[in-house]
Structures are given as C-alpha cells and as structure tokens.
Design an enzyme around this catalytic site. Structure first.
Site, mmCIF file in Angstrom:
data_model
loop_
_atom_site.group_PDB
_atom_site.id
_atom_site.type_symbol
_atom_site.label_atom_id
_atom_site.label_comp_id
_atom_site.label_asym_id
_atom_site.label_seq_id
_atom_site.Cartn_x
_atom_site.Cartn_y
_atom_site.Cartn_z
ATOM 1 N N GLU A 54 0.832 -1.597 0.036
ATOM 2 C CA GLU A 54 0.103 -0.229 -0.290
ATOM 3 C C GLU A 54 1.012 1.083 0.016
ATOM 4 O O GLU A 54 1.536 1.792 1.194
ATOM 5 C CB GLU A 54 -0.952 -0.369 1.677
ATOM 6 C CG GLU A 54 -2.484 1.010 1.210
ATOM 7 C CD GLU A 54 -1.894 2.445 1.930
ATOM 8 O OE1 GLU A 54 -1.430 3.227 0.751
ATOM 9 O OE2 GLU A 54 -2.070 2.602 2.781
ATOM 10 N N CYS A 101 -1.760 8.500 2.856
ATOM 11 C CA CYS A 101 -1.646 8.283 1.460
ATOM 12 C C CYS A 101 -2.734 8.922 0.334
ATOM 13 O O CYS A 101 -2.747 8.594 -1.118
ATOM 14 C CB CYS A 101 -1.090 6.468 1.867
ATOM 15 S SG CYS A 101 -1.726 5.778 1.734
#
Length: 495
Positions: free
Chosen positions: A256, A290
């Site tokens: 990720e 993110c």
C-alpha cells in the site's frame, strides 16, 4: 495542556519477541520524540540482523501450534484484543498523539477505535469463512481449503502507526499466521504499548515487534529466507525494494503505497458538503495521508464561488497543541516532512502557481518547538505542474479549473498513482460514471477519507498491489490447497 509522559510511555522499550520485551543484540538505541514539542518521549532498541533472525525463528516455531488452532479460538482472541484496545482507548490515543503530533480528537475517535474494529471484523471474517466442495462427477470430488502461509514480515509507515498495524496484524493472525512487524522508528510507541495486550491474549511468538531503522532491520525482515509473506505500507520508492525482495524470494507481497488523488467538485455539488469534504481530504491528519485528496478539480461554473469559501475555511482552521480537544490540525511528524512541504511552497513561488491561502510554517504561541504548517491552497495552471504531480504529504492542496466531466476524468487519470479520489455531485448517475472512469482503487462520493473495515482499500498503478481492510484481504494471508478425491476404486488403464 500537559500530561505526565511517564503515565503513558515507558522510558525505554526492548524488542517484543516470544511474548516478552527483550534486549537487542546491540546496545544501540533510537531516541523517540514528540514532534509537537521536541521533548524526548522514550528510547527504543535499534534491532540488528541477529534480532531479526531471532524473531523470525520464534515466529516459525509459534506457527506450528498457532496454525492448528481452531477458527473459533482465534476469533475469540481477536475479539479480546479489540475489546482491550477499546478499554484502553484514551491511554493509547494519547500515546499516539504524543508520538505522532496528530490531534487527540482524531486519535480518540478514529485511530484507536478503528484499529479495534479491525480486530473485531476479522474475528467475524475468519469465523464465517467456508471452504468449498465440488463434485466434478459421480466419482470425483474437489475440496478447497484455505491454509495459512506461515511467517508474515510487515513494516508500517509513521502516519497511522496503530491503525496500519491493525490492518496487517488482524488478518494475518486471523488466518493462522504468525507475524514479525516493525513500526516506523519515529512513531513506534503505540504499538509497543499494545504489545502488552498481545502479551495477555495471544500465545507467545504469534506477534513479534521489532524496532529499528527501515533501511536496516526493516530491510532484513523483507529479505529473510524464513519469511513467507511480505506486507508493507509506505512510499512507492521503498515499495519497489519490497517488491524486489518478494520476487527474489518468490513470496507474495501486499503493498500500500503513495498517491496523488483527485477530488472532483462538479457544478451541481452541494457546496457545504464539498467544503467539508475538501478539508477532510487534505487537512485530516495534517495531510499526511496516502489517499489525501491533494488535487482539487473544480468545475469552472462554480470555481469563483468555491475558492473564496475554501480560503476562508482554511484560514479558520485551529492549528495547535495536539492535546487540546479543540485543535483541528496538529504538528507534522518531523522536520524532514516540514522541510519537504516547504520545498514545494518554494517551488510554487518560483513558478506560475498562485498561493491563495497559507504557505507558512507556524511558530507563534509556542508552536516554534514543533513542526506546524498552515493549511495551504495553491492554484496551478494545469496538471503538469510539479505540485500537481508529486506527492507532498502535507496540508497543501492544488486547485485546477476544469470545463466538464471528461476533462476532470482525464486530469484525474493523468498521474502515475491510482490510490483514491473523490466526486462531489447531487446527481448520483453522473458521480458514478466518473467514479467508474477514474482509475483508482477507491473513490468516495460526497465524502472523503472514510476508512471503515468492510470496504477494500488499495491502489492501481504505482499506488500498490493488493487490497486491505475487507474480507477479501484474508486471502492475502492464505494459500489455497486443493484435495482431489477419486472414490471410484477403478483403474484408469493407462499403464
């Protein structure tokens, strides 16, 4: 507001291996500080390769018995972990705030409760998981079993230390694996304190926590021959290194990684909802997310209405002491991150970008000891601008005017990343058409940065491989075994 740090955090922490805190193979330590004040919080052990070897060996040994426990046993232990996290929510939330610089209102309402919910969720997932049997014909049967992989090696980023750890630990141990996990060296304290919960609930060696530098012990975890599965949350640059390690050792990896997500505001959007959603997208966790909606694409018909409202909203954000429940934005996590943000502000000033709000470090009223930055809004001429293409990881929002839905889609897709995005519209058909056309792993409609369990999270393109936070994530930590049975007792006659 000030608290006695020692009521929450120990002066020193060893490595958590085989159910206890132990000394490392070296006497080297790393200082851990409060980014909002600069004060020293604790010292952690700097793990070396020998410590990684020890932790992996312990995890391998624990796997032999842990993998044989029943699903109901594992589910109950996960529920117990979730319950204990919630019972200690206020304490762990304060540790997260002290160590990370994020506001206490966020750690209390989101970081710790959502971590607990992930343990509860994967308890239910594993308990209700079923294999399959396929009668291929009257004499042959195919049984599909889902079995644990073995030892998981994981490293998590500094922006959501406890929550990201839960995203990995919960499905990994639910599936019957053991894990060696390393938090960021700058924000390890919440997970180290939660180790005491693992100590109470889990058999020794199921969860092992190393502390140290990512380039040292983190790299050693990913390149260890005894690790059967890799899981990483962090930058795309390091993600490449993890992918290389996985390829070298021929083990699966969940990654990720970074993002540069577009938040699209259409001309029929509810502007009150949009203004809130834009702030959720870029100011939540000081923009250190993110999936942050860091590219704002605004329809030209409402641009002149929306931008002044954003300027006012950004100027009214309360940036300050993370321990104050009224604070909306705390400190960036460290000097390196602050310097990175400032470098992009400098780049904006040297270009044809226009700073519409913010753009400065905050140092008044005692904030000079920390790394506080104003919510910042910058208009850029097009999506090719440096600020529209590169991940800043701070409260810096670039805004671009678009003429129609197709241009918004084209700009949203003009990125090497594909993690997330948002659409604000009162026409659900229009919003869904855009959501389907934008190549990202997650699209929010009329909200942003919601990360509940039960909804898959992960990216396209350079934003990663695999999905987390939903039941399908369990398969990341399992192998499929097929048992093929012939009940005919008949010779095939080939030999």
């Amino acid at each position: 507001m000030a608290v006695n740090v020692r009521d929450y955090i120990a002066e020193n922490y060893g490595l958590f291996i085989n159910g206890e805190f132990v000394k490392g193979s070296s006497d080297e330590t790393i200082e851990v500080t409060n980014p909002a004040t600069g004060e020293t919080l604790s010292h952690i052990t700097r793990a070396k390769d020998k410590d990684v070897d020890h932790a992996v060996k312990v995890a391998q040994e624990a796997f032999e018995s842990w993998s044989l426990t029943s699903k109901s046993e594992r589910a109950q232990m996960l529920r117990d972990i979730g319950d204990k996290l919630m019972a200690q929510k206020d304490k762990i939330a304060m540790i997260e705030t002290l160590n990370n610089g994020k506001p206490i209102r966020e750690t209390t309402a989101i970081d710790i409760p959502f971590a607990a919910r992930h343990f509860h969720y994967f308890a239910s997932v594993i308990e209700t998981e079923e294999g399959t049997v396929n009668d291929i014909d009257k004499d042959t049967m195919s049984i599909v079993r889902h079995e644990p992989i073995g030892v998981v090696g994981a490293v998590v980023a500094w922006n959501f230390p406890m929550l990201l750890a839960a995203w990995k630990i919960a499905p990994a141990i639910a599936a019957g694996n053991t894990i060696v996990i390393q938090p960021s060296s700058s924000t390890p304290l919440s997970l180290l304190e939660v180790a005491k919960i693992f100590q109470e609930v889990l058999p020794n060696g199921v969860v092992n926590i190393l502390t140290g530098k990512g380039s040292e012990s983190g790299n050693a975890i990913f390149n260890h021959d005894g690790v059967d599965k890799l899981s990483f949350t962090g930058s795309t640059d390091v993600g490449y290194q993890v992918a290389e390690a996985a390829a070298k050792h021929l083990v699966p990896a969940t990654l990720e990684l970074g993002g540069k997500s577009a938040n699209i505001i259409l001309d029929d959007a509810n502007l009150d909802l949009a203004v809130e959603g834009i702030q959720l997208g870029i100011l939540f966790n000081q923009g250190e997310v993110c999936s942050a909606g860091s590219r704002l694409l605004v329809h030209e018909k409402i641009y002149d209405q929306l931008v002044p409202r954003l300027q006012e909203a950004f100027s009214n954000i309360k940036v300050g002491d993370p321990q104050d429940e009224a604070t909306q934005m705390g400190s960036q996590t460290g000097k390196d991150q602050l310097d990175k943000i400032q470098s992009y502000i400098d780049a904006a000033k040297e270009s044809d970008a226009q700073i519409l709000a913010g753009g400065h470090r905050l140092t008044e009223n005692g904030l000079d000891k920390g790394f506080f930055f104003e919510p910042t809004l910058i208009a850029v001429p097009d999506n090719h601008h440096k600020l529209a293409q590169e991940e800043i990881f701070g409260p810096v929002l670039t805004v671009i005017k678009v003429k129609d839905d197709q241009e918004a889609i084209d700009i949203a897709n003009d990125s090497e990343y594909g993690l997330a995005g948002g659409v604000f519209s009162q026409n659900i058909t229009r919003a869904l058409n855009i959501a389907k056309a934008v190549r990202t792993g997650r699209i929010w409609i009329n909200t942003y940065n919601q990360v509940p369990e039960g909804a898959p999270f992960g990216g396209y393109k350079k934003s990663g491989i695999g999905r987390e936070t939903y039941k399908g994530a369990l398969s990341n930590y399992q192998q499929v075994k097929n048992i093929y049975i012939d009940t005919s007792n008949a010779l095939k006659g080939l030999y």
